[in-house]
Design an enzyme around this catalytic site. Structure first.
Site, PDB file in Angstrom:
ATOM      1  N   ASP A 267     -36.054  -0.178  14.095  1.00  0.00           N
ATOM      2  CA  ASP A 267     -34.690   0.323  14.008  1.00  0.00           C
ATOM      3  C   ASP A 267     -34.626   1.563  13.124  1.00  0.00           C
ATOM      4  O   ASP A 267     -35.239   1.617  12.056  1.00  0.00           O
ATOM      5  CB  ASP A 267     -33.788  -0.779  13.434  1.00  0.00           C
ATOM      6  CG  ASP A 267     -32.357  -0.328  13.273  1.00  0.00           C
ATOM      7  OD1 ASP A 267     -31.720  -0.044  14.305  1.00  0.00           O
ATOM      8  OD2 ASP A 267     -31.887  -0.243  12.122  1.00  0.00           O
ATOM      9  N   GLU A 309     -36.643   3.176  18.008  1.00  0.00           N
ATOM     10  CA  GLU A 309     -35.260   3.558  18.231  1.00  0.00           C
ATOM     11  C   GLU A 309     -35.070   4.968  17.676  1.00  0.00           C
ATOM     12  O   GLU A 309     -34.907   5.167  16.467  1.00  0.00           O
ATOM     13  CB  GLU A 309     -34.289   2.589  17.543  1.00  0.00           C
ATOM     14  CG  GLU A 309     -32.844   2.839  17.955  1.00  0.00           C
ATOM     15  CD  GLU A 309     -31.853   2.838  16.805  1.00  0.00           C
ATOM     16  OE1 GLU A 309     -30.651   2.921  17.064  1.00  0.00           O
ATOM     17  OE2 GLU A 309     -32.284   2.757  15.630  1.00  0.00           O
TER      18      GLU A 309
END
Length: 628
Positions: A267, A309
């Site tokens: 992330d 991401e």
């Protein structure tokens, strides 16, 4: 006893061989980042060894199979689904009980949104982790996660999980001790005695959420210091310039891998290295860290994939693949195509989409993207505005048009969405809504308009067909496979009403999903169509990730043409984004097979209804005819 010793020796040799392949580069990168700190490097390697030693033998066997077939994830066999476990089935056990449905939906790549322990009301949807080794109690336990992973593997389903690496919750044990004055734990974050240095950071670092969480620093009353909080005040940024942070966070990540997680979604990876005087985005040290993570995975659990991401334009996304000699992420999100697709829906103009896909198609074929129409997050309009300006579409007014269109304010728009982080000063905002509601299904149902419903469903299916046409792994957002509409119930939830992303994060409507086999219902119309598209994609080698891809001239700025070729099979995908029927002329002279009807079809003078598509195939080895 002898057999145990042999197995132990073999395991030691396996680790040593994998480590030896990476040792020189791993040590060099680590020491470059941490100024030759060999004690820290030794602790890092010891951590890798411990993680390898406790890895279950079944997972090791899977690692070896995937090591022998390093392209195992790159074909045309994987279809993903992204979901919140609680919104889908209540708990992890509930998800396990619904695996039959997941398989019925054609899904064999399951991405579970953050599910680790985080404080209610201060979690940003689970992205403020308080304990990386515990599951959120209402979802179950770590044993439940391991059991789900085992069941998934028995069914041939790959399991993906988010790993929130940029920050922890303010309730994490390190943060608790840091607030109490522990210098070792404060060194794991960014603490400052005054606002002087934070103010200097603010001069060059853009704000992530200027409306809902302005600023990038927060005063910590207990510690009497300022702490860096790039995303939200309750998410404290980790300081990866401290080698203990990298070692301990990698330990946490490998712990999840050892529960059976096959794909780790990294992330907010561009943010993980901070340096004064920079934007604190995409710094060179980020790539060094991701390369170290890739090598650590290849040593401990080489069957595991890293999904980055990186929500940026292609020129900034592609470097996160690394190089052939020094790879970083195995997979990345095709975020620009997603946003450009919705732009094309609103404008009925495919010129930007053609331009953007041309950039993607020019990338090496071993770059694997995840393609999606919707996800848990908002849609940001990070489009190529210099390109759009050539056609009179300028950034600020065009963003307003897009948001007006998709919130139903624009005259004649059937879309129903809501804005997120609306900033009137900049004329900027992001968009929320499910695929079905953005396509017009919700508006058609509310109006009781059968013709509008047919148009909306046709568009919904066409967008899924477009997604399946692209190389990589298509990922459905849970509920989209059954035309789930927006859920505005979040407005009455005090913990969620300020975050419009919950509009498309509604609970799975199982009563509506029961209609998925009835083609006369919106649920059935979409579910059965998606199921058929998945089957065709899986059956035909032309959808393989190794295929050549190119843009096909259709003679119309309202119709997108995509060509694919692989091992003697050719595909022509035609997609009418226009509001009217279009006659398409291409330079493709073959007599194709329409994959949906089995009929022979020319690609010259073919008529396409608005929001419709064609998959036309030609098999050179079979003299043209393609068996569906």
């Amino acid at each position: 006893m002898g057999g145990c010793c042999v197995a132990q020796n073999n395991r030691e040799q396996e680790f040593d061989l994998r480590y030896a392949r990476h040792e020189q580069e791993l040590r060099w990168l680590f020491c470059e980042l941490y100024r030759g700190d060999m004690d820290a490097y030794t602790r890092f390697v010891q951590m890798l060894r411990r993680a390898y030693d406790v890895r279950a033998e079944a997972l090791r066997l899977s690692d070896r199979r995937r090591e022998a077939d390093p392209d195992w994830y790159r074909g045309n066999h994987l279809v993903g689904m992204l979901m919140y476990a609680d919104r889908f089935a209540g708990t992890l056990r509930g998800v396990q009980e619904r695996l039959d449905y997941i398989q019925e939906a054609g899904v064999n790549y399951l991405h579970l949104m953050p599910l680790l322990e985080s404080p209610e009301g201060r979690s940003d949807g689970g992205y403020a982790v308080a304990d990386f080794r515990k599951v959120q109690p209402q979802l179950g336990t770590m044993a439940d996660l391991a059991a789900l992973a085992e069941d998934c593997h028995a069914r041939g389903i790959v399991l993906c999980l988010d790993f929130v690496m940029n920050h922890t919750s303010e309730d994490h044990a390190w943060a608790v001790r840091a607030r109490a004055g522990d210098p070792e734990c404060q060194a794991r974050y960014f603490f400052y005695d005054s606002w002087d240095i934070p103010n200097e950071f603010d001069k060059t670092v853009p704000q992530v959420f200027p409306t809902t969480a302005p600023g990038g620093f927060t005063w910590c009353e207990e510690a009497g210091k300022v702490v860096m909080t790039t995303f939200y005040p309750y998410q404290w940024d980790l300081n990866y310039a401290n080698p203990a942070v990298l070692t301990d966070m990698m330990d946490n990540m490998l712990f999840l891998c050892n529960q059976g997680v096959d794909v780790i979604r990294l992330d907010a990876v561009p943010y993980i290295w901070k340096e004064l005087g920079t934007s604190c985005r995409n710094l060179p040290q980020v790539h060094s860290l991701v390369r170290i993570m890739r090598m650590a995975v290849e040593i401990v659990c080489p069957g595991t994939l890293l999904l980055g991401e990186v929500v940026m334009e292609p020129s900034k996304v592609a470097p996160y693949f690394g190089t052939v000699e020094k790879p970083e992420c195995h997979m990345l999100y095709n975020v620009t195509t997603m946003a450009t697709t919705w732009h094309t829906v609103a404008t009925a103009d495919v010129r930007l989409l053609r331009h953007q896909l041309g950039q993607v198609f020019a990338l090496p074929r071993d770059y694997t993207f995840l393609n999606y129409l919707r996800c848990h997050d908002d849609i940001g309009w990070g489009l190529d505005y210099p390109f759009l300006a050539m056609f009179g579409m300028y950034e600020v007014p065009h963003k307003k048009f897009l948001n007006d269109y998709f919130t139903g304010k624009y005259p004649g728009s059937p879309a129903r969405g809501e804005l997120y982080n609306d900033d009137p000063r900049l004329g900027d905002a992001r968009l929320c809504g499910t695929t079905a509601s953005l396509c017009g299904v919700q508006a058609a149902r509310e109006a009781g308009d059968a013709d509008a419903m047919a148009r909306a469903l046709r568009l919904d299916v066409m967008l899924h067909a477009f997604m399946f046409t692209l190389s990589g792994i298509p990922v459905l957002y849970s509920g989209d496979e059954a035309a789930r509409e927006n859920d505005d119930g979040y407005h009455g939830d005090p913990l969620r009403r300020d975050d419009s992303r919950w509009l498309h994060r509604g609970a799975m409507r199982w009563d509506e999903a029961e209609a998925r086999r009835d083609p006369a219902t919106p649920q059935g119309a979409v579910f059965l169509s998606v199921e058929r598209l998945e089957a065709l994609r899986h059956h035909h080698r032309v959808f393989d990730g190794a295929a050549d891809t190119w843009i096909v001239d259709t003679g119309s700025d309202r119709v997108l043409g995509v060509g694919r070729y692989h091992r003697g099979e050719k595909l022509l995908g035609l997609f009418n984004f226009g509001r009217e029927s279009e006659t398409v002329w291409t330079d493709q002279s073959e007599l194709f097979t329409d994959l949906l009807t089995g009929k022979l079809c020319s690609a010259q003078g073919v008529r396409l209804a608005p929001g419709s598509f064609l998959w036309l195939a030609y098999d050179f080895d079979a003299g043209g005819f393609v068996c569906r």
